[in-house]
Design an enzyme around this catalytic site. Sequence first.
Site, PDB file in Angstrom:
ATOM      1  N   LYS B  81       0.850  -1.200   0.000  1.00 30.11           N
ATOM      2  CA  LYS B  81       0.000   0.000   0.000  1.00 30.11           C
ATOM      3  C   LYS B  81       0.884   1.247   0.000  1.00 30.11           C
ATOM      4  O   LYS B  81       1.892   1.311   0.720  1.00 30.11           O
ATOM      5  CB  LYS B  81      -0.909  -0.024   1.241  1.00 30.11           C
ATOM      6  CG  LYS B  81      -2.032   1.006   1.196  1.00 30.11           C
ATOM      7  CD  LYS B  81      -2.940   0.869   2.430  1.00 30.11           C
ATOM      8  CE  LYS B  81      -4.092   1.871   2.401  1.00 30.11           C
ATOM      9  NZ  LYS B  81      -4.907   1.793   3.637  1.00 30.11           N
ATOM     10  N   SER B 156      -9.883   2.067   2.667  1.00 27.92           N
ATOM     11  CA  SER B 156      -8.986   2.784   1.778  1.00 27.92           C
ATOM     12  C   SER B 156      -8.040   1.897   0.985  1.00 27.92           C
ATOM     13  O   SER B 156      -7.526   2.308  -0.050  1.00 27.92           O
ATOM     14  CB  SER B 156      -8.148   3.763   2.601  1.00 27.92           C
ATOM     15  OG  SER B 156      -7.284   3.056   3.495  1.00 27.92           O
ATOM     16  N   SER B 180      -9.984  -0.329   6.814  1.00 23.77           N
ATOM     17  CA  SER B 180      -9.378  -0.199   5.487  1.00 23.77           C
ATOM     18  C   SER B 180      -8.655  -1.431   4.966  1.00 23.77           C
ATOM     19  O   SER B 180      -8.261  -1.473   3.805  1.00 23.77           O
ATOM     20  CB  SER B 180      -8.398   0.982   5.471  1.00 23.77           C
ATOM     21  OG  SER B 180      -9.096   2.195   5.513  1.00 23.77           O
TER      22      SER B 180
END
Lengths: 500, 506
Positions: B81, B156, B180
């Site tokens: 990420k 997210s 997330s």
Amino acid sequence: MTTMVETMDYDEVVERFDPVLGLEVHVELSTATKMFCGCATTFGAEPNTQVCPTCLGLPGSLPVMNGAAVESAIRIGLALNCQIAPWCRFARKNYFYPDMPKNFQTSQYDEPIAFDGWMDLELPDGETVRVGIERAHMEEDTGKSLHVGGATGRIHGASHSLLDYNRAGVPLIEIVTKPIEGVGARAPEVARAYVTALRDLLRALDVSDVRMDQGSLRCDANVSLRERGVSEFGTRTETKNVNSLRSVERAVRYEMTRQAAVLAGGGEVVQETRHFHEADGSTSPGRVKETAEDYRYFPEPDLVPIAPSEEWIERLRGTLPEKPAERRKRIQQDWQLSDLELRDLLNAGAVEVIASTVDAGATPDEARSWWVSYLAQQANTRGVELAELPISPAQVARVIALVNSGELTNSLAKQVVDGVLAGEGDPDDVVAARGLAVVSDDSALNAAVDEALAAQPDVADKIRGGKVQAAGAIVGAVMKATNNQADAKRVRELILERCS
Amino acid sequence: MSDVTRLTAAELAEKIHTRELTAEQVTQAHLDRIGAVDDFVHTFLHVDTEGALAAARAVDAELDEGRAPRSPLAGVPLALKDVLTTDGVPTTCGSRILEGWVPPYDATVTRRLREAGVVILGKTNMDEFAMGSSTENSAFGPTHNPWDHARVPGGSGGGSSASLAAFEAPLAIGTDTGGSIRQPGAVTGTVGVKPTYGGVSRYGLVAFSSSLDQAGPCARTVLDAALLHEVIGGHDPMDSTSIDAPLPPIVEAARRGASADLSGVRVGVVSEFAGEGYQAGVQRSFEAAVDVLRSLGAEVVEVSCPHFVYALPAYYLINPSECSSNLARFDAMRYGLRVGESGDSSAEDVMRATREAGFGAEVKRRIMLGTFALSSGYYDAYYGQAQKVRTLVTRDFDAAFDKADVLVSPTTPTTAFKIGERVDDPMAMYRADLCTVPANLAGNAAISVPSGLSDEDGLPVGLQVMAPALADDRLYRVGAAYEVARDRASGGSLVYRVPELRESGA
């Protein structure tokens, strides 16, 4: 740029008004590393060379508490007779400024590590005043901004600014007094005595360089006046970064006379921060803030709470130096001083520096003679306190040791001290750089002696004829020729050998 | 599609370590897959082709020399990420304000992955600074759900989870502040774990909400997640909030769970997580999952956590408050975007213009909310109250864990929604975090495991399993047991039912 400001005669001020003081002192700790990262804290390093992701506030970086700084904070708190919080946290103080990498300062807010203490000060006439300590808390220093292109060195009017983050994250302790009331006309003197006593205490604790000239000790002075007999406090001003002991006294005195004139004229004192001007001893308003600053404090989520154990606190209590009053009593005995001699040394601000010089290996007499004569002259010329001279007691002790070992003469020693004061480094650096070591090579000296004797044959004959006292002229010539780097006693011996 | 990309991380590791495949072949296969489908799904913000191949070759060289693999995952590729710093590789957090920033240091998670020989393929798309539940808040465009191109992959960490469902990577790292990792896992049919707070170092994780953020593993199987968790987890002196204790035996727990025996395990169903706002198909999938757990021998009990209903509002005060402070550093002075510089602009002018241009709408919304919530005069009513709710939520968990070893709920109330559907309705968007937020507030561990497809729309649903802090191993035991039973019942892993993706040039 200072505009004419009305002030009131000081005697009238204290006749009509009662001053209330509040002093905030920021102390940079002399820990080897910063408050929340492993970067070095050396003063004067090349800009932006003592930085890492954490003290630069790079995205993703996190703080880790410096245990040595917490110990120093607790020791300071204990020495100031404070309570030590059994549990406390850091908080974030949020505001934007380019020299603050994260745009928040990691500080303590409503949970200081130390609170509710006191310190006794002795004024020059021997009177003792007790100052209450509100709190001592830990925080990190900001970076340094250098504003270029303006007239004042302040951000206003500057064309651009240079930023040095070496100082960002250096551990600071902020020590705040309770309101100091009831000292009347002595307020400026008390302010100075407080900062002096605090500095001496911090030096004895060995937690900071306490150099006001280098910013490792910084004082903000809050002053307000109220009509005599009134109990509510008047509106205060805060004069920032007053950076010498003398300035502390002058700033307080000036604010008293200025505020008195405002109040007497029917005006109101504006609550504001003010700048002190060294040149004329006045203060002027800082930038006026349109709105009150809201720092939006909240507990720092990146750090865990500090919960010092009783055991740890007691162990640290055991490391505290003697109390100043006891220390003075002992010093008076050890140095065999009369009360008057001690008072003179105290008033000259010489006791602690002499004591530190003795701790660094000098005898009390040697240390005293340097600090009360040559160094006192230097301090006087510069208009600073002895302790503010850019030479440390350890450096003075080293010079004394060099004299004792015969490597320096007294006159060379003064040149070495001059070099240290001029920022040329430690005594040994100055000796090496300036080439000040005593010429102890007999062959070199003999050559100089022969030359001097040859230049003054009549004097040489007198010596040979037994007039030993005539040797003085030759000694003088040799000393001159060797740039005062010879040992005069040895030169004399060599002359007499030559002429025997 | 290459078969290599369909393998699990555990299978890939075995083939690499026995030299049936080289790490380079495996990496190349995934890079090829990214090249083929990423225009369609847009899960990556940056693909580090050279770095990945070099890392793979280094692993191959060591194995060829006969050395033991550096870790059980040495040579296996991973999608990281874009909120974790990578030395020399751009890190944007999905924001314009960090466009072009190349960190000079590795996050601890990044460093541990590299040290373990895990091959980092690149950086995945995300909602800007991890604020969002759909990945639509990325400044660089949304990620598409591999199950349905018109739908979001959650957020997210939509990029990380979608990269797994798109077979672009067998492993990914996510970060979970309010769900997330888990919510994208649920809506993409993949596994996502939020470890116990402090279980994985946050050093180098660009902070959104420091007291809630937690990095964790994303994978297609529970075992793969466990293997990855062991690589990245454990104490880190660079993070003061990192737990100074050994990790629980999570891989062992995942392997034990695979025996599909949950006798003696008490499973608590949280009664507050049902009813209005829960899609019927999601609810049915959840109930079926509970039946499966019961059939494996678990004792199912109902528990009530009365304060969980306040968790979401409290969460939406705490995260903006911390965010308003954490994001203050993006001021154009030292790195990232800088706009508004002219001859007579002040530093403040440049800060203002840069923050105006560099932050997206959701980030600005949270900075403003948080600035307000922390203001003097409002602090007690907002931030202070939210912290009290947090304590109450933690107590609810404590009481529930007296009755049950793990708690279960749907991971998120609905299946993947359509791109654009909730962008103008922040409250609807925030409700996606309803079931996941309590674990962040309390700091305990939780996993989302695929529980099948919703019968009304054919989209993946997730089962959330929550365990007490430091008992992450329970997630893996229960998760693995459930996974085995469900795969057995449905004839294989759910994720292989992802439709074929449109390939570039096809």
